[in-house]
Design a protein around this motif. Structure first.
Motif, PDB file in Angstrom:
ATOM      1  N   LEU A  34      -1.563 -14.457   0.675  1.00 55.11           N
ATOM      2  CA  LEU A  34      -1.215 -13.109   1.102  1.00 55.11           C
ATOM      3  C   LEU A  34      -1.922 -12.079   0.232  1.00 55.11           C
ATOM      4  O   LEU A  34      -2.029 -12.251  -0.987  1.00 55.11           O
ATOM      5  N   GLU A  35      -2.410 -11.021   0.857  1.00 53.86           N
ATOM      6  CA  GLU A  35      -3.080  -9.957   0.118  1.00 53.86           C
ATOM      7  C   GLU A  35      -2.435  -8.619   0.445  1.00 53.86           C
ATOM      8  O   GLU A  35      -1.969  -8.380   1.562  1.00 53.86           O
ATOM      9  N   GLU A  36      -2.405  -7.740  -0.541  1.00 52.77           N
ATOM     10  CA  GLU A  36      -1.721  -6.458  -0.404  1.00 52.77           C
ATOM     11  C   GLU A  36      -2.485  -5.507   0.517  1.00 52.77           C
ATOM     12  O   GLU A  36      -3.704  -5.382   0.430  1.00 52.77           O
ATOM     13  N   VAL A  37      -1.729  -4.833   1.379  1.00 52.67           N
ATOM     14  CA  VAL A  37      -2.271  -3.784   2.248  1.00 52.67           C
ATOM     15  C   VAL A  37      -1.860  -2.419   1.717  1.00 52.67           C
ATOM     16  O   VAL A  37      -2.675  -1.513   1.590  1.00 52.67           O
ATOM     17  N   TRP A  38      -0.576  -2.244   1.416  1.00 51.83           N
ATOM     18  CA  TRP A  38      -0.088  -0.990   0.836  1.00 51.83           C
ATOM     19  C   TRP A  38       1.218  -1.242   0.108  1.00 51.83           C
ATOM     20  O   TRP A  38       1.861  -2.272   0.294  1.00 51.83           O
ATOM     21  N   ARG A  39       1.600  -0.282  -0.714  1.00 54.21           N
ATOM     22  CA  ARG A  39       2.880  -0.363  -1.412  1.00 54.21           C
ATOM     23  C   ARG A  39       3.457   1.032  -1.605  1.00 54.21           C
ATOM     24  O   ARG A  39       2.733   2.026  -1.650  1.00 54.21           O
ATOM     25  N   HIS A  40       4.789   1.075  -1.710  1.00 56.12           N
ATOM     26  CA  HIS A  40       5.503   2.312  -2.014  1.00 56.12           C
ATOM     27  C   HIS A  40       6.616   1.997  -3.001  1.00 56.12           C
ATOM     28  O   HIS A  40       7.057   0.855  -3.137  1.00 56.12           O
ATOM     29  N   GLY A  41       7.093   3.026  -3.692  1.00 55.11           N
ATOM     30  CA  GLY A  41       8.144   2.856  -4.679  1.00 55.11           C
ATOM     31  C   GLY A  41       7.564   2.599  -6.052  1.00 55.11           C
ATOM     32  O   GLY A  41       6.365   2.769  -6.295  1.00 55.11           O
ATOM     33  N   GLY A  42       8.402   2.206  -6.984  1.00 52.61           N
ATOM     34  CA  GLY A  42       7.938   1.949  -8.338  1.00 52.61           C
ATOM     35  C   GLY A  42       7.687   3.235  -9.104  1.00 52.61           C
ATOM     36  O   GLY A  42       7.934   4.344  -8.640  1.00 52.61           O
ATOM     37  N   GLU A  43       7.160   3.091 -10.312  1.00 53.97           N
ATOM     38  CA  GLU A  43       6.963   4.241 -11.191  1.00 53.97           C
ATOM     39  C   GLU A  43       5.778   5.109 -10.779  1.00 53.97           C
ATOM     40  O   GLU A  43       5.717   6.280 -11.135  1.00 53.97           O
ATOM     41  N   ASP A  44       4.828   4.539 -10.033  1.00 54.37           N
ATOM     42  CA  ASP A  44       3.592   5.264  -9.723  1.00 54.37           C
ATOM     43  C   ASP A  44       3.624   5.963  -8.366  1.00 54.37           C
ATOM     44  O   ASP A  44       2.624   6.561  -7.958  1.00 54.37           O
ATOM     45  N   TYR A  45       4.726   5.902  -7.660  1.00 55.53           N
ATOM     46  CA  TYR A  45       4.811   6.511  -6.335  1.00 55.53           C
ATOM     47  C   TYR A  45       6.044   7.424  -6.282  1.00 55.53           C
ATOM     48  O   TYR A  45       7.036   7.194  -6.963  1.00 55.53           O
ATOM     49  N   GLU A  46       5.964   8.444  -5.450  1.00 52.73           N
ATOM     50  CA  GLU A  46       7.038   9.430  -5.374  1.00 52.73           C
ATOM     51  C   GLU A  46       8.295   8.872  -4.713  1.00 52.73           C
ATOM     52  O   GLU A  46       9.402   9.294  -5.023  1.00 52.73           O
ATOM     53  N   GLU A  47       8.137   7.932  -3.800  1.00 54.99           N
ATOM     54  CA  GLU A  47       9.283   7.454  -3.042  1.00 54.99           C
ATOM     55  C   GLU A  47      10.155   6.536  -3.895  1.00 54.99           C
ATOM     56  O   GLU A  47       9.660   5.745  -4.692  1.00 54.99           O
ATOM     57  N   PHE A  48      11.468   6.663  -3.691  1.00 58.96           N
ATOM     58  CA  PHE A  48      12.437   5.869  -4.437  1.00 58.96           C
ATOM     59  C   PHE A  48      13.261   5.041  -3.466  1.00 58.96           C
ATOM     60  O   PHE A  48      13.710   5.540  -2.431  1.00 58.96           O
ATOM     61  N   PHE A  49      13.438   3.766  -3.804  1.00 58.04           N
ATOM     62  CA  PHE A  49      14.295   2.889  -3.008  1.00 58.04           C
ATOM     63  C   PHE A  49      15.482   2.451  -3.847  1.00 58.04           C
ATOM     64  O   PHE A  49      15.358   2.150  -5.036  1.00 58.04           O
ATOM     65  N   GLY A  50      16.667   2.398  -3.198  1.00 61.89           N
ATOM     66  CA  GLY A  50      17.848   1.897  -3.883  1.00 61.89           C
ATOM     67  C   GLY A  50      17.890   0.384  -3.883  1.00 61.89           C
ATOM     68  O   GLY A  50      17.789  -0.271  -4.919  1.00 61.89           O
ATOM     69  N   MET A  51      18.006  -0.214  -2.681  1.00 62.20           N
ATOM     70  CA  MET A  51      17.938  -1.662  -2.538  1.00 62.20           C
ATOM     71  C   MET A  51      17.517  -2.002  -1.115  1.00 62.20           C
ATOM     72  O   MET A  51      18.310  -1.932  -0.178  1.00 62.20           O
ATOM     73  N   ILE A  52      16.249  -2.336  -0.938  1.00 63.24           N
ATOM     74  CA  ILE A  52      15.761  -2.760   0.371  1.00 63.24           C
ATOM     75  C   ILE A  52      16.211  -4.195   0.587  1.00 63.24           C
ATOM     76  O   ILE A  52      15.834  -5.107  -0.160  1.00 63.24           O
ATOM     77  N   SER A  53      17.039  -4.405   1.611  1.00 63.45           N
ATOM     78  CA  SER A  53      17.622  -5.726   1.823  1.00 63.45           C
ATOM     79  C   SER A  53      17.146  -6.408   3.094  1.00 63.45           C
ATOM     80  O   SER A  53      17.352  -7.611   3.262  1.00 63.45           O
ATOM     81  N   GLN A  54      16.519  -5.660   4.010  1.00 60.31           N
ATOM     82  CA  GLN A  54      16.072  -6.283   5.252  1.00 60.31           C
ATOM     83  C   GLN A  54      14.961  -5.456   5.882  1.00 60.31           C
ATOM     84  O   GLN A  54      14.789  -4.272   5.571  1.00 60.31           O
ATOM     85  N   CYS A  55      14.217  -6.100   6.763  1.00 60.69           N
ATOM     86  CA  CYS A  55      13.097  -5.452   7.433  1.00 60.69           C
ATOM     87  C   CYS A  55      13.007  -5.996   8.848  1.00 60.69           C
ATOM     88  O   CYS A  55      13.112  -7.210   9.062  1.00 60.69           O
ATOM     89  N   VAL A  56      12.829  -5.101   9.821  1.00 61.90           N
ATOM     90  CA  VAL A  56      12.509  -5.523  11.181  1.00 61.90           C
ATOM     91  C   VAL A  56      11.293  -4.733  11.635  1.00 61.90           C
ATOM     92  O   VAL A  56      11.041  -3.621  11.155  1.00 61.90           O
ATOM     93  N   VAL A  57      10.537  -5.327  12.547  1.00 60.87           N
ATOM     94  CA  VAL A  57       9.291  -4.718  13.008  1.00 60.87           C
ATOM     95  C   VAL A  57       9.325  -4.606  14.522  1.00 60.87           C
ATOM     96  O   VAL A  57       9.636  -5.584  15.221  1.00 60.87           O
TER      97      VAL A  57
END
Length: 398
Positions: A34-57
């Protein structure tokens, strides 16, 4: 590519077919780079997540994340653009509190699963409130908490617990169950139930004896079968027909993974926080991790299972490994996700097109949420935990 020869001896036990798999699959291990396409959150990004627990597409590739702690659904395009934020914390139309699950309901709307009071809040993909599905009869007494919910395309398959008062004020009766409900909240079929009793004057919480089925332990197959992992200390999956008949049992030889001292102490701390309001409670954490961590139906239509070793004891460069069974229960292969990360703390959520979403710091976030729910430890847990990141990964080109 030819399918591997089927593993697992088929044995009749008291009129029920058991698929007796060995410790190894009939096929080889598939390593998915697997290779990274994009990321959000963490110390280097403005967006903040509390607890991502699930994902649907969605069918158009739109990515819907569930943030349990923030009680909202961040929405992203396939290339990582933040499109919207659906729902919010509250009790009004389209609002939820500490949701545990996200799914597409049979009518195509999003369903957000709320633990207590147990219900599924439905919203359209543009955020418009559609209604609420409350499971069970509110006039029957007691109350319901929901752990999880999936869809078989026709019904909502609910994992929940009904809590009823006992004969005296210091007692409770609790029934853990898996059942199909229509979208009016009426029960259609019950697949599994287990009842146990609490006496608060002489209370023992034995981790191995409580809920048989909780989060991510139920899957709905493409052929209508319902898969339920209802034994904490046994690699055993019961398979039901849509009308609730036990059709077969999938078993696999498996050695329990013992918790180390740090894991054991962490579980004890979480139990102490969660049950702090019960005086003189006797807490008995298990010495081992549950054999089965989760069930899901993969993009290949097979049953994918995580185990107590999926994120640990892995070769270098492997984040996690899944056991893969045919819909009939034969252990045909394992699949490993090869990417950077921490298998003990990060999770992989596969998307319908075969790519993946990695959620970093998931284990730490769950523990922080449990501490908050128990009334203590949140500040310390938050100080120690790194900001959560969401990383979208695709299968690397050869």
């Amino acid at each position: 590519m030819a399918m591997p020869a089927l593993a697992g001896e088929e044995v009749d036990k008291e009129g029920v077919l058991h698929i007796m798999n060995g410790s190894e699959p009939s096929g080889e291990n598939d390593v998915v780079e697997l290779e990274e396409v994009w990321r959000h959150g963490g110390e280097d990004y403005e967006e903040f997540f509390g607890m991502i627990s699930q994902c649907v597409v969605g069918d158009d590739g739109t990515i819907y994340l569930l943030d349990t702690r923030m009680s909202e659904v961040p929405v992203y395009s396939p290339d990582g653009e933040r499109l919207d934020t659906l729902s919010r914390e509250g009790d009004g139309p389209g609002e939820v509190r500490i949701p545990s699950g996200l799914l597409f309901c049979p009518d195509g709307n999003l369903g957000i699963v709320q633990v207590f009071p147990g219900r599924v809040t439905k919203i359209a993909t543009d955020g418009t409130p559609v209604g609420v599905v409350t499971v069970g009869d509110a006039t029957a007494g007691g109350f319901m908490q929901m752990f999880d919910c999936v869809s078989d395309g026709k019904h909502l398959i609910v994992t929940a617990e009904k809590i009823n008062p006992g004969e005296v004020q210091t007692q409770q009766s609790r029934t853990n169950f898996v059942a199909a409900f229509d979208e009016e909240g009426q029960e259609v079929t019950r697949f599994f139930e287990h009842t146990y009793h609490w006496d608060f004057t002489n209370f023992t919480f034995d981790e191995s004896e409580m809920n048989r089925v909780d989060f991510r332990k139920v899957a709905a197959g493409e052929d209508g079968r319902i898969y339920v992992a209802n034994q904490r200390d046994d690699y055993r999956i019961e398979v039901f027909t849509p009308d609730g008949q036990l059709e077969r049992v999938i078993e696999r030889e498996y050695q329990h993974r013992e918790r180390d001292e740090e894991e054991y102490n962490r579980v004890m701390s979480n139990l102490e926080a969660a049950l702090a309001q019960i005086p003189n409670a006797n807490l008995v954490p298990s010495k081992t991790e549950p054999d089965i961590g989760s069930l899901e139906i993969g993009v290949d239509g097979n049953l994918w299972v995580t185990t107590s070793r999926s994120g640990v004891e892995q070769p270098e460069g492997i984040l996690s490994t899944w056991d893969v069974f045919t819909p009939d229960g034969h252990f045909i292969k394992t699949v490993s996700a090869a990417c950077e990360g921490d298998g003990e703390n990060d999770i992989i959520i596969w998307t319908p097109e075969g790519n993946a979403v990695m959620v970093t710091g998931f284990t730490e976030a769950v523990e922080a949420l449990q501490s908050r729910g128990g009334g203590g430890g949140e500040e310390e847990a938050d100080d120690e935990a790194e900001p959560m990141e969401v990383i979208y990964l695709k299968v690397a080109s050869n």
